[in-house]
Every structure is written in structure tokens, then in C-alpha cells.
Design an enzyme around this catalytic site. Sequence first.
Site, PDB file in Angstrom:
ATOM      1  N   ILE A 184       0.826  -1.215   0.000  1.00 59.96           N
ATOM      2  CA  ILE A 184       0.000   0.000   0.000  1.00 59.96           C
ATOM      3  C   ILE A 184       0.858   1.262   0.000  1.00 59.96           C
ATOM      4  CG2 ILE A 184      -1.974  -1.090   1.105  1.00 59.96           C
ATOM      5  CD1 ILE A 184      -1.090   0.009   3.769  1.00 59.96           C
ATOM      6  N   ALA A 232      11.920   1.572   2.765  1.00 60.34           N
ATOM      7  CA  ALA A 232      10.841   0.780   3.358  1.00 60.34           C
ATOM      8  C   ALA A 232       9.675   0.660   2.397  1.00 60.34           C
ATOM      9  CB  ALA A 232      10.365   1.429   4.664  1.00 60.34           C
ATOM     10  N   LYS A 233       8.906  -0.386   2.602  1.00 62.37           N
ATOM     11  CA  LYS A 233       7.619  -0.497   1.925  1.00 62.37           C
ATOM     12  C   LYS A 233       6.581  -0.850   2.976  1.00 62.37           C
ATOM     13  CE  LYS A 233       8.781  -3.654  -1.001  1.00 62.37           C
ATOM     14  NZ  LYS A 233       8.701  -4.653  -2.094  1.00 62.37           N
ATOM     15  N   VAL A 234       5.342  -0.492   2.703  1.00 64.81           N
ATOM     16  CA  VAL A 234       4.256  -0.755   3.643  1.00 64.81           C
ATOM     17  C   VAL A 234       3.272  -1.716   2.989  1.00 64.81           C
ATOM     18  CG1 VAL A 234       2.399   0.231   5.029  1.00 64.81           C
ATOM     19  CG2 VAL A 234       4.503   1.527   4.687  1.00 64.81           C
ATOM     20  N   ASP A 289       6.634  18.213  11.612  1.00 65.25           N
ATOM     21  CA  ASP A 289       6.361  18.028  10.185  1.00 65.25           C
ATOM     22  C   ASP A 289       4.865  17.803   9.963  1.00 65.25           C
ATOM     23  OD1 ASP A 289       7.002  17.908   7.497  1.00 65.25           O
ATOM     24  OD2 ASP A 289       7.432  15.761   7.517  1.00 65.25           O
TER      25      ASP A 289
END
Length: 470
Positions: free
Chosen positions: A16, A22-24, A133
Site C-alpha cells: 500500500i 521501506a515499503k508498507v 512536520d
Amino acid sequence: MGFANNVGKYRLGRTIGEGTFAKVKLGVNSDNGQYVAMKIIDKQMVLKSDLKYQVQREIRTMKLLHHPNIVRIHEVIGTKTKIYIVMEYVAGGQLSDKLSYNRKFDECEARKMFQRLIDAVDYCHNKGVYHRDLKPDNLLLDSNGNLKVSDFGLSTLRKPNDLLTTACGSPCYVAPELLWNKGYHGAAADVWSCGVILFELLAGYLPFDDRNLLSLYKKISRAEYACPPWFTQSQRKLIARILEPNPRKRITILEIVEDAWFQIDYVTACEYESDQDIYLDDVNAAFDSVEEQGTETKVTKSPSFINAFQLIAMSQDLDLSGLFEEQDQKKQTKRLGSTHNINETIEKIEAAAADVRLSVERIKNSKIRMLPKQMMTRCSRSYFDLSAEVIEVAPTHCVVEISKSSGDLRMYNDFCESLSSLLSKSSGVLSQTQEESLEVHVTCKIDRGDGSSEELSCEDNEGLRGYASA
């Protein structure tokens, strides 16, 4: 929906979001069927890029926060090559996505979101956490439209009156005091960002927006914005008190909560009672196995590393100091971009110096002084002062700052021309367009929380859709 891979009790499905390190993936807890967002981080990439403390701080911070309007971390799982951060899955996506097709919200919906945002930020500040942020990209919406704050990668944990010095955040949402290169209070800076978000929710566009960074930061520093005609007097008054350029005069969160417009239909969000003990041991343990193996691949931290705000300030065209003080015109300075790493860039400088018969003298790891070979006597050194400093922006991107305060102008120009030709074809004197593009790729210096700090470079992980930072 297929869930093929397993990590502990979690079955992983589709991706997603994806960033540099990184990947989610969407996951499901096999024990109870609960959906989770699983951030998968490559350990070696994090260690090589010196982002270990950023990742650890983000995890620690999110573990300490238990609030209905803040994304929660369930647990951290470490293997030899990966770190798996199991987080609350927020199905509604980013607030920025909804803004992109809704343009603006009606007053009631905007106020409700702002109330939830202020509740979450107030809770963070009471815990000593300053986000730094806040923007719609880092605000997620659940399936019921409830707002949740995410991405604490740039956050810091400090006592209420401690001054911060790290200039970080996103240009359109950054408070003016961060542009002054002086200390600032994290609470006041977060309040300013909340004010920009409120304006955007009600107006459908940003109060400060300009493709030219100098113009943008001038507008921010002077709080130059115009409210659309549909803003009510109550909305204008509250926004004016939040977007006050002097942080000492800016409204506080307590004063925001007491504002009459804010109080309409306001119900205080109650923080969660922690339903489990907070374990921080797994934060360090997640890195242990790779660090034992990774001693040979450890990368030495660059001696000279900058963030986007410092890079912008290096340009005379974008230097905000011109608003407050006179520029020194005596010293000639030229900047070239390099698409090589810092060591290769230094080799290019030494080769360019040899081309124009200059001798090289290392002042420090990243700074070099050059002298004519026929003028190397002690008494003549003061008549020629040429130096080059390499400043690392990213692992394979550097800025070379060449300075001459005295000596032969022709030799200075010959050296600059030689070095420029040796560098990559895509390199050269930083143009305004190049500098503006760097705001996306360079973030901030990272406070470790023990009094020390690191300056880091991170890619903009827009693809992580609010789960970003690693």
C-alpha cells in the site's frame, strides 16, 4: 484479497506504499482477523544511510503515544535483514488526497478535523513530543473520517522550555522562526503548522505558496497571506492569531481551545488508557543481529552534511539573511553540483587543481586549500587564498563550494572551469530550479534525544501515504 507471506502471526498482502528504505504492506492478524499496516524496513540500507537513530526514535515516540487521533504501533519484529513495524491500519488514506478532490471542506467538517488535530498535538506536547512536520500528507483518515496524526520521523522529545535548533519540515508549512537559523520552541512551531492546515481546510489552497523559495520564505517571514471572501470574521481572527510571525506573540494551544469558534460542538478527545505495558527493548533488539554482522560494512558518517534549509541559505538568491543583514561582497564564492560521492568528488578537485598547476593542502576531511606550485613559500601564502569544501547532500550528491578571498582571478576561474568539466554532465552551478528540487530530497538533522544530533538525508516518501519516514 490474497495474503501469501507470513511474519509471525501476521499474514501479508498487497503493498500500500513504498519509499526508499521501506515499503508498507497490508497485513492481517491471524489471531483476531484485525487489519494492520506493516512497514518493512531494510536494515542494511538504514545502517548504511546512518538512519538507525531516526528509525529508533520514531518507534520509541509512537510507542509512548496512546491517543485516538494518533496512529499507534502494535509491535516491532526484527529479523536478520528486516525490521517489521506493525502499525494501526488507517483505511481512509491521507487528508491531502481528500483535499485534492474536495478542494475545501465546509466549516463544520473543517472545524471538527482541526479540533481533532489540536487535541492530538496538545497530547503530544504534554508528553514532551514535538512533531515538526505537520501537514495533510501526514494526517490520515479512518473509514469514519476521523483524523489521525502519523509519521513521527522528524519529531523530537524535549522538555517544554528547551530550545530546538534543527531546521526541518516542509517549506509551505514551516514556521518563520525556523528560517532565522536560531533556536525555536517546538510547541510554537507546531501551532503555526496547524494554522496553515486550518487555512487550507477552509480555503482549499495554501496561505503561503510560491514556486520561488525566496518569495515563499519572505511571505512566511512577514505572514503575507490573503483570506478568501467566504472566511467569517471568527475564522479570520483565529487564523491571524495562529499565523503570527513572532512566536512570542503567537497564540498557544490553550488559547486556541478557548477560542469561541473552536469551541462550537467541541468534545474533548480522551486519551486511551494504555492496555499493555510499553516495551522499548525490542526497538534496540531489532538492530542487534545485523549490527553484529555489519561491522565490516559500517559507513563512516560524512564530516559535512547539510539539510534543505541550510542548502537554500547557501544561495545568494535564496539567502534570507539578506532580509536582516548586509552581504559580504569581498569574498568570491562559486558552487558546483556533483553526482559523485564525497571521496570521488575530492579526487575530482585534486585533479582539477593539478590541471591548473595548483598544489593541494588538506585542511580537514572535506575541505581543501589550493596554492600555486611556484608560490608555496610561507611568506607568499597570504597572497593567494583559494579553497574548496565538499558538502554532502545525499550519498551520491554533493555541493562543492569554491571560495577565493585573495589572489589571481584568472587562476580561480581556470580552476572552476576545470573542475566543472570533470564533474558529471548533470552537475554544475546550482540553479534556482535545482535548489527548489532539492527540498524534496533533503530533510533534516536528527536529534538523538541524548543531547547529541545527526544531520541526515532522506528521500521524500510520498508513496508511503502517511506511514513514511524511513
